[in-house]
Scaffold this motif. Structure first.
Motif, PDB file in Angstrom:
ATOM      1  N   LEU A 147     -13.518   2.711  -7.805  1.00 25.72           N
ATOM      2  CA  LEU A 147     -13.114   2.306  -6.509  1.00 25.72           C
ATOM      3  C   LEU A 147     -11.898   2.160  -6.318  1.00 25.72           C
ATOM      4  O   LEU A 147     -11.197   2.475  -5.296  1.00 25.72           O
ATOM      5  N   TYR A 148     -11.173   1.154  -7.184  1.00 29.49           N
ATOM      6  CA  TYR A 148      -9.773   0.875  -7.253  1.00 29.49           C
ATOM      7  C   TYR A 148      -9.002   2.000  -7.139  1.00 29.49           C
ATOM      8  O   TYR A 148      -8.081   2.187  -6.480  1.00 29.49           O
ATOM      9  N   SER A 149      -9.285   3.143  -8.121  1.00 30.95           N
ATOM     10  CA  SER A 149      -8.393   4.128  -8.263  1.00 30.95           C
ATOM     11  C   SER A 149      -8.288   5.059  -6.910  1.00 30.95           C
ATOM     12  O   SER A 149      -7.350   5.500  -6.275  1.00 30.95           O
ATOM     13  N   ILE A 150      -9.712   5.128  -6.090  1.00 34.90           N
ATOM     14  CA  ILE A 150      -9.655   5.732  -4.865  1.00 34.90           C
ATOM     15  C   ILE A 150      -8.854   5.190  -3.987  1.00 34.90           C
ATOM     16  O   ILE A 150      -7.957   5.444  -2.968  1.00 34.90           O
ATOM     17  N   LEU A 151      -8.984   3.809  -3.712  1.00 28.65           N
ATOM     18  CA  LEU A 151      -8.245   2.980  -2.828  1.00 28.65           C
ATOM     19  C   LEU A 151      -6.695   2.987  -3.026  1.00 28.65           C
ATOM     20  O   LEU A 151      -5.892   2.956  -2.172  1.00 28.65           O
ATOM     21  N   LEU A 152      -6.284   3.110  -4.308  1.00 27.58           N
ATOM     22  CA  LEU A 152      -4.765   3.325  -4.678  1.00 27.58           C
ATOM     23  C   LEU A 152      -4.224   4.730  -4.143  1.00 27.58           C
ATOM     24  O   LEU A 152      -3.308   4.357  -3.672  1.00 27.58           O
ATOM     25  N   LEU A 153      -5.331   5.515  -4.344  1.00 26.01           N
ATOM     26  CA  LEU A 153      -4.680   6.974  -3.946  1.00 26.01           C
ATOM     27  C   LEU A 153      -4.617   6.971  -2.269  1.00 26.01           C
ATOM     28  O   LEU A 153      -3.367   7.372  -1.722  1.00 26.01           O
ATOM     29  N   LEU A 154      -5.569   6.326  -1.691  1.00 25.43           N
ATOM     30  CA  LEU A 154      -5.650   6.395  -0.085  1.00 25.43           C
ATOM     31  C   LEU A 154      -4.378   5.472   0.529  1.00 25.43           C
ATOM     32  O   LEU A 154      -3.848   5.949   1.494  1.00 25.43           O
ATOM     33  N   THR A 155      -4.308   4.290  -0.220  1.00 16.97           N
ATOM     34  CA  THR A 155      -3.121   3.388   0.161  1.00 16.97           C
ATOM     35  C   THR A 155      -1.699   3.703   0.075  1.00 16.97           C
ATOM     36  O   THR A 155      -0.936   3.689   0.726  1.00 16.97           O
ATOM     37  N   PHE A 156      -1.475   4.050  -1.394  1.00 20.38           N
ATOM     38  CA  PHE A 156      -0.140   4.296  -1.749  1.00 20.38           C
ATOM     39  C   PHE A 156       0.240   5.657  -1.648  1.00 20.38           C
ATOM     40  O   PHE A 156       1.064   5.887  -1.015  1.00 20.38           O
ATOM     41  N   GLY A 157      -0.674   6.581  -2.282  1.00 18.52           N
ATOM     42  CA  GLY A 157      -0.660   7.744  -2.347  1.00 18.52           C
ATOM     43  C   GLY A 157      -0.347   8.694  -1.109  1.00 18.52           C
ATOM     44  O   GLY A 157       0.455   9.420  -1.102  1.00 18.52           O
ATOM     45  N   PHE A 158      -1.337   8.063  -0.133  1.00 18.10           N
ATOM     46  CA  PHE A 158      -1.145   8.908   1.069  1.00 18.10           C
ATOM     47  C   PHE A 158      -0.671   7.980   2.347  1.00 18.10           C
ATOM     48  O   PHE A 158       0.602   8.268   2.805  1.00 18.10           O
ATOM     49  N   GLY A 159      -1.258   6.898   2.540  1.00 16.83           N
ATOM     50  CA  GLY A 159      -0.755   6.080   3.646  1.00 16.83           C
ATOM     51  C   GLY A 159       0.474   5.559   3.841  1.00 16.83           C
ATOM     52  O   GLY A 159       1.360   5.603   4.539  1.00 16.83           O
TER      53      GLY A 159
END
Length: 491
Positions: A147-159
């Motif tokens: 879950l942390y990895s998915i949120l990291l991707l959404l927050t920093f990688g994309f948003g």
């Protein structure tokens, strides 16, 4: 819905968790961020801090610069202005508190990231919160790591990639009249050239870019302070009094001051988010605490120095007027404030600073996204290349799009990211203290450079292959010294 989640996360949950981890670990560690403040400079001045190991890993200094490149971004220029606009000058005080407590939090999360890092087949390292959650908490908590990895991707990688691109493009348009369309394309092209070179190329760029951008911004702030020496005590007292509601309500009163200080402070220095540990884990160091101490210093640089520089530029200017502060905000307030001090070229200076800050942060965000993907799959090069192409597209799109909804969504995912990481840190405080005590004991025994012996921590599920310390970094034993003396005598 997004507003409700933001109020819940930032107004209640995160304040409680940040206080629990920041103050809790500060007390449990006997104020580690202050005890080892001087040692931060000794570690960075040591030759080992600049030297890579035999596999060519990032040095401790390179990892510091890369994390500073990520921490120092639009939040230091636009974010501070927003905090003052909505929370009043008192928000800066609470931003300072978040920074001081965040130094301890950053020490803990980056030390754990180093301890639980994983050696890859090609000799490199991978690590971060997803790794210390999965290894430190055991298989039953693998879902939280995922879950942390998915949120990291959404927050920093994309948003945040899109948000930084938007901030840079609009600032350039305001200062130089360049269309956001063209600046977005130009920014995307340069980003593409760098990210396809991997983390080592990003580190090399940061090694040059970060000292220039941070040093230049601090220098102009010192000039402004020098021009207003007699007013500095008054501004400092305004910040402190506003923080405790002792001044007439500005920007929403004490509640807004605390909320904006915590929110923008965390957005700026990222302590507790778990973003910096992804970079800290990549470095080669003799002991995990080394990088924890160094990364603690990066929070100090970000919040206590650079955010404070922006705050004083604004509050010392004639532009700052509590009665009409809502008429101008964000980066425009910082630009107008600096122009009031040094002339119209100050607007262009802020735009260039924001360009450099935002550019370095985009590179950092890309690496965090890559590391989050790597947690799930390491051998699909097409997947990583696809992500790189997506980042280039996001830079173009973000520069030309109104990102109000994206900002609100990123605030929610960032809040959830922090909650996941802070819960893990609370559960891993004991291993963190155990690693710290190992470092403390070696220092007390007179060992100048403590070394991490992975065999002593086998019960913590650390990877021994990630802790092959090079001979020149080991503390010489009495037997080794006698062997060297015999060899010298024979020679």
């Amino acid at each position: 819905m997004l507003d409700f989640l933001n109020d819940l996360l930032w107004g209640k949950v995160l304040i409680a968790l940040l206080i629990a981890v920041g103050i809790g670990f500060t007390l449990a560690s006997r104020f580690v961020q202050f005890r080892y403040f001087g040692r931060m400079f000794r570690i960075l001045s040591a030759s080992q801090a600049f030297r890579k190991d035999k596999h060519g890993h990032l040095s401790s200094f390179q990892a510091l610069l890369l994390s500073v490149a990520g921490r120092v971004g639009g939040g230091n220029i636009a974010g501070v202005a927003v905090a003052i606009t909505l929370g009043g000058p008192g928000a800066i005080f609470w931003m300072w508190m978040v920074g001081l407590m965040g130094m301890a939090t950053s020490y803990l999360e980056c030390t754990l990231a180093q301890a639980y890092k994983q050696a890859e087949p090609d000799g490199t390292y991978r690590g971060g919160p997803a790794y210390y959650i999965a290894k430190g908490l055991g298989p039953n908590w693998k879902w939280l790591a995922s879950l942390y990895s998915i949120l990291l991707l959404l927050t920093f990688g994309f948003g945040f990639t899109a948000l930084q691109s938007y901030a840079v493009a609009t600032s350039i348009e305001d200062a130089f009249g360049v269309s956001v369309f063209y600046s977005g394309i130009g920014l995307a092209m340069v980003v593409g050239l760098i990210i396809f070179g991997g983390v080592k190329r990003i580190a090399k760029v940061s090694e040059v870019l970060v000292p220039v951008m941070a040093g230049g911004y601090i220098l102009i702030a010192l000039v402004v302070l020098g021009m207003n020496l007699d007013r500095i005590p008054d501004v400092f007292m305004l910040i402190v009094k506003s923080a405790f509601g002792l001044e007439p309500a500005i920007g929403g009163g004490i509640g807004a001051a605390i909320m904006m200080g915590v929110k923008r402070g965390l957005f700026s220095n990222e302590a507790g988010l778990g973003s910096a540990p992804n970079v800290a884990a990549v470095a080669y160091v003799p002991h995990p605490a080394n990088q924890g101490i160094v990364q603690s210093f990066s929070v100090f640089i970000d919040t206590l120095i650079i955010c404070s520089a922006t705050a004083f530029i604004i509050l010392l200017s004639g532009v700052y007027d509590p009665a009409s502060i809502g008429d101008i905000g964000g980066v425009a307030l910082t630009q107008a404030s600096l122009a009031d001090h040094v002339g119209e070229w100050g607007r262009s200076f802020v735009s260039v600073a924001l360009l450099l800050f935002g550019f370095s942060t985009i590179l950092y965000n890309y690496y965090l996204g890559e590391n989050s993907i790597n947690f799930f799959k390491t051998d699909n090069q097409n997947l990583f290349n696809g992500f790189r192409v997506a980042i280039i597209g996001l830079v173009c799109w973000g520069a030309t799009t109104d990102l109000g909804t994206v900002f609100a969504f990123a605030d929610v995912t960032m809040g959830l990211l922090a909650v996941a990481n802070l819960i893990a840190l609370i559960m891993l405080i004991k291993p963190g203290l155990r690693i710290m005590r190992d470092f403390d004991d070696q220092i007390s025994a007179g060992i100048k450079q403590p070394v991490f012996d992975a065999s002593k921590f086998a019960d913590m599920n650390v990877d021994p292959a990630a802790w092959e310390i090079e001979l020149e970094d080991r503390q010489p034993t009495a037997a080794n010294c006698q062997q060297r003396q015999r060899a010298d005598t024979l020679i």
